[in-house]
Design a protein around this motif. Structure first.
Motif, PDB file in Angstrom:
ATOM      1  N   GLY A  37       0.207  -7.431  -8.327  1.00 48.07           N
ATOM      2  CA  GLY A  37       0.301  -6.417  -9.399  1.00 48.07           C
ATOM      3  C   GLY A  37       1.426  -5.479  -9.251  1.00 48.07           C
ATOM      4  N   ASP A  38       1.759  -4.934  -8.176  1.00 45.63           N
ATOM      5  CA  ASP A  38       2.889  -4.266  -8.097  1.00 45.63           C
ATOM      6  C   ASP A  38       4.373  -4.858  -8.299  1.00 45.63           C
ATOM      7  OD1 ASP A  38       1.697  -1.650  -7.477  1.00 45.63           O
ATOM      8  OD2 ASP A  38       1.591  -2.322  -5.182  1.00 45.63           O
ATOM      9  N   LEU A  39       4.418  -6.157  -8.055  1.00 46.48           N
ATOM     10  CA  LEU A  39       5.645  -6.881  -8.482  1.00 46.48           C
ATOM     11  C   LEU A  39       5.426  -6.908  -9.829  1.00 46.48           C
ATOM     12  CD1 LEU A  39       5.573  -9.806  -5.827  1.00 46.48           C
ATOM     13  CD2 LEU A  39       7.541  -8.111  -6.045  1.00 46.48           C
ATOM     14  N   ALA A  40       4.629  -7.181 -10.469  1.00 45.02           N
ATOM     15  CA  ALA A  40       4.567  -7.189 -11.932  1.00 45.02           C
ATOM     16  C   ALA A  40       5.091  -5.931 -12.464  1.00 45.02           C
ATOM     17  CB  ALA A  40       3.160  -7.735 -12.422  1.00 45.02           C
ATOM     18  N   ARG A  41       4.341  -4.815 -12.059  1.00 42.58           N
ATOM     19  CA  ARG A  41       4.886  -3.281 -12.387  1.00 42.58           C
ATOM     20  C   ARG A  41       6.155  -2.919 -12.044  1.00 42.58           C
ATOM     21  NH1 ARG A  41      -0.827  -3.443 -11.485  1.00 42.58           N
ATOM     22  NH2 ARG A  41      -0.630  -2.853  -9.129  1.00 42.58           N
ATOM     23  N   ARG A  42       6.972  -3.807 -11.420  1.00 37.32           N
ATOM     24  CA  ARG A  42       8.052  -3.588 -10.656  1.00 37.32           C
ATOM     25  C   ARG A  42       8.171  -2.155  -9.960  1.00 37.32           C
ATOM     26  NH1 ARG A  42      10.053  -7.888 -10.231  1.00 37.32           N
ATOM     27  NH2 ARG A  42      12.234  -6.898 -10.091  1.00 37.32           N
ATOM     28  N   GLN A  43       7.221  -2.140  -8.980  1.00 40.57           N
ATOM     29  CA  GLN A  43       7.191  -0.794  -8.255  1.00 40.57           C
ATOM     30  C   GLN A  43       6.790  -0.911  -6.741  1.00 40.57           C
ATOM     31  OE1 GLN A  43       3.851   1.841  -9.379  1.00 40.57           O
ATOM     32  NE2 GLN A  43       2.128   0.630  -8.366  1.00 40.57           N
ATOM     33  N   LEU A  44       7.262   0.087  -5.721  1.00 46.95           N
ATOM     34  CA  LEU A  44       7.136  -0.019  -4.414  1.00 46.95           C
ATOM     35  C   LEU A  44       6.100   1.065  -4.103  1.00 46.95           C
ATOM     36  CD1 LEU A  44      10.800   0.103  -3.688  1.00 46.95           C
ATOM     37  CD2 LEU A  44       9.319  -1.850  -3.121  1.00 46.95           C
ATOM     38  N   ARG A  45       5.047   0.721  -3.594  1.00 44.29           N
ATOM     39  CA  ARG A  45       3.830   1.465  -3.039  1.00 44.29           C
ATOM     40  C   ARG A  45       3.543   1.304  -1.610  1.00 44.29           C
ATOM     41  NH1 ARG A  45      -1.427   0.117  -3.096  1.00 44.29           N
ATOM     42  NH2 ARG A  45      -1.211  -1.887  -4.255  1.00 44.29           N
ATOM     43  N   PHE A  46       3.491   2.550  -0.998  1.00 38.45           N
ATOM     44  CA  PHE A  46       3.180   2.550   0.534  1.00 38.45           C
ATOM     45  C   PHE A  46       1.596   2.266   0.540  1.00 38.45           C
ATOM     46  CE2 PHE A  46       6.815   5.584   0.569  1.00 38.45           C
ATOM     47  CZ  PHE A  46       7.614   4.488   1.237  1.00 38.45           C
ATOM     48  N   LEU A  47       1.148   1.341   1.544  1.00 40.02           N
ATOM     49  CA  LEU A  47      -0.102   1.092   1.867  1.00 40.02           C
ATOM     50  C   LEU A  47      -1.174   2.056   1.805  1.00 40.02           C
ATOM     51  CD1 LEU A  47      -0.139  -2.266   3.905  1.00 40.02           C
ATOM     52  CD2 LEU A  47       0.077  -1.845   1.427  1.00 40.02           C
ATOM     53  N   HIS A  48      -0.609   3.341   2.901  1.00 34.61           N
ATOM     54  CA  HIS A  48      -1.616   4.411   3.204  1.00 34.61           C
ATOM     55  C   HIS A  48      -0.891   5.679   2.869  1.00 34.61           C
ATOM     56  CE1 HIS A  48      -3.628   1.063   5.273  1.00 34.61           C
ATOM     57  NE2 HIS A  48      -2.423   0.853   5.950  1.00 34.61           N
ATOM     58  N   SER A  49      -1.890   6.624   2.694  1.00 29.57           N
ATOM     59  CA  SER A  49      -1.456   7.889   2.431  1.00 29.57           C
ATOM     60  C   SER A  49      -0.535   8.415   3.898  1.00 29.57           C
ATOM     61  CB  SER A  49      -2.452   8.899   2.146  1.00 29.57           C
ATOM     62  OG  SER A  49      -3.409   8.845   3.399  1.00 29.57           O
ATOM     63  N   GLY A  50      -0.972   8.090   4.923  1.00 37.40           N
ATOM     64  CA  GLY A  50      -0.050   8.481   6.270  1.00 37.40           C
ATOM     65  C   GLY A  50       1.075   7.517   6.428  1.00 37.40           C
ATOM     66  N   SER A  51       1.389   6.541   5.735  1.00 34.07           N
ATOM     67  CA  SER A  51       2.509   5.628   6.350  1.00 34.07           C
ATOM     68  C   SER A  51       3.739   6.096   6.576  1.00 34.07           C
ATOM     69  CB  SER A  51       2.694   4.580   4.919  1.00 34.07           C
ATOM     70  OG  SER A  51       1.632   3.756   4.867  1.00 34.07           O
ATOM     71  N   LEU A  52       4.228   7.168   5.796  1.00 33.64           N
ATOM     72  CA  LEU A  52       5.376   8.019   6.287  1.00 33.64           C
ATOM     73  C   LEU A  52       5.295   8.788   7.226  1.00 33.64           C
ATOM     74  CD1 LEU A  52       7.438   8.473   2.870  1.00 33.64           C
ATOM     75  CD2 LEU A  52       7.477   6.510   4.527  1.00 33.64           C
ATOM     76  N   ARG A  53       4.077   9.432   7.595  1.00 36.34           N
ATOM     77  CA  ARG A  53       3.821  10.414   8.472  1.00 36.34           C
ATOM     78  C   ARG A  53       3.875   9.399  10.143  1.00 36.34           C
ATOM     79  NH1 ARG A  53      -1.058  11.384   7.340  1.00 36.34           N
ATOM     80  NH2 ARG A  53      -1.773  10.095   8.891  1.00 36.34           N
ATOM     81  N   ASP A  54       3.452   8.472  10.072  1.00 36.13           N
ATOM     82  CA  ASP A  54       3.162   7.630  11.171  1.00 36.13           C
ATOM     83  C   ASP A  54       4.658   6.946  11.319  1.00 36.13           C
ATOM     84  OD1 ASP A  54       0.632   7.526  11.490  1.00 36.13           O
ATOM     85  OD2 ASP A  54       0.222   5.874  10.390  1.00 36.13           O
TER      86      ASP A  54
END
Length: 378
Positions: A116-133
């Protein structure tokens, strides 16, 4: 198809090698010379092969835990679902599940709606803490965005801004983070549409992940293209594209060596940046000189042992308006021609004419070379 990623579950965890290693060894044994690259990574139970020109990444399905933000993860083998849940982005958390009984069929496993994100042409991190990790996921997002023409969704962009504001990576307390940043930069600059990827990072205010000066730099694109064009004209062994573009990216920073050390760049990269800093200081002093001649400029550069690569980075990084055009033109002529000129007649010619080898011959050769240089057009 540039590469193929395969994940296999470990059915019987124990002391034996992980499943991906066992499969890689079996493939190498069966395919023989068709395998031109073979490397096993013990820490993560992965293997890298090149089979008939196609890169093949084999991974044992695993789950990860970060003991503290930004640290190396603790790895344990797990299910395919657990492996997908540790990924960076939803578009990278999909798998085609192969049926060993019927290799012609497969089903899509997509627990995070990557399709669905490919169809919306968007990047989405899996978790709210993805970048904190792991903040290096920002660079991976830019790589995918450049490759697939995607951009961050609103929530993921907010996560980037929060992580950049809160993360104290510049303290140097996590050296492993610098190594991972360098690895991601090498992939970004060596394999991807690097220009688009860097534009995305700047658009996301994420070049500050490396250095605040880069985020405010509006001329990096021109600098990197200049550095590539000039390097192509040097009759010297080429540098790998990822290293060379990274050096050109850093060339305008006030203190590029600090960032190079934090990223743990190779020794030759750090030496080149140190050479660039010395050359930059010399140019600021030399710009007041009005009596430069080809011979005096060449002798000054060569006495300082300035490398052609350092002069290339300097010319790529600074425009003619930032130091006298005459000096810039002289540096360019030295780079492309003057440094390769030799004395005429040569040492062999002088010896054949009766001069003796020794210090006086060296003085004579330097004089002849200077005379020849001063006959060159500035």
């Amino acid at each position: 198809m540039p590469d193929l990623d395969l994940v296999v579950e470990e059915s019987i965890p124990g002391e034996r090698p992980p499943a991906a290693h066992r499969i890689a060894i079996a493939l190498k044994r069966q395919l023989g010379e068709a395998v031109s690259l073979f490397h096993l990574h013990d820490a993560f139970g992965t293997a890298e092969l090149e089979v008939n020109g196609i890169l093949l990444d084999l991974a044992t399905a695993r789950r990860e835990h970060y003991p503290e933000p930004g640290s190396h993860p603790e790895v344990h083998f797990g299910s395919l679902e657990a492996d997908l849940s540790r990924r960076d982005l939803s578009v990278n958390a999909m798998a085609m599940v192969l049926d060993p009984e019927d290799t012609s069929s497969a089903r899509l496993l997509d627990p995070f709606d990557g399709r669905g994100d490919l169809a919306r042409r968007q990047l989405r991190f899996l978790h709210s803490g993805s970048l904190r990790d792991d903040p290096t996921r920002i660079l991976r997002a830019a790589r995918y965005g450049a490759r697939l023409g995607l951009d961050l969704g609103e929530d993921s962009l907010n996560q980037v801004h929060t992580a950049l504001a809160e993360w104290p990576w510049r303290s140097g307390s996590l050296p492993g983070l610098g190594t991972r940043l360098r690895s991601e930069l090498e992939l970004l600059l060596g394999r991807e549409s690097w220009e688009r990827a860097l534009m995305l990072l700047q658009q996301w205010n994420a070049l500050g992940l490396l250095d605040p000066g880069l985020q405010h730099d509006r001329h990096w694109r021109r600098r990197l293209h200049r550095a590539r064009c000039l390097a192509a004209r040097l009759e010297r062994p080429p540098w790998p594209q990822d290293e060379w573009l990274l050096l050109a990216l850093l060339a305008r920073l006030d203190d590029p060596l600090s960032l190079a050390r934090r990223l743990q760049l190779a020794g030759r990269c750090q030496r080149l940046l140190a050479d660039l800093l010395q050359l930059r200081a010399w140019v600021n002093q030399a710009s007041t000189e009005l009596e430069w001649r080809p011979a005096t400029l060449s002798q000054s550069l060569e006495h300082k042992r300035s490398s052609p690569e350092a002069v290339t980075l300097l010319l790529a990084a600074y425009s003619g308006s930032e130091f006298p055009p005459r000096l810039r033109r002289g540096l360019l002529r030295w780079l492309l021609r003057w440094r390769t000129l030799r004395a005429e007649p040569s040492a062999d010619d002088l010896i054949a004419a009766g001069e003796r080898p020794g210090p006086e011959l060296g003085v004579r050769l330097r004089q002849l070379r200077a005379e020849r240089l001063d006959q060159q057009r500035w």
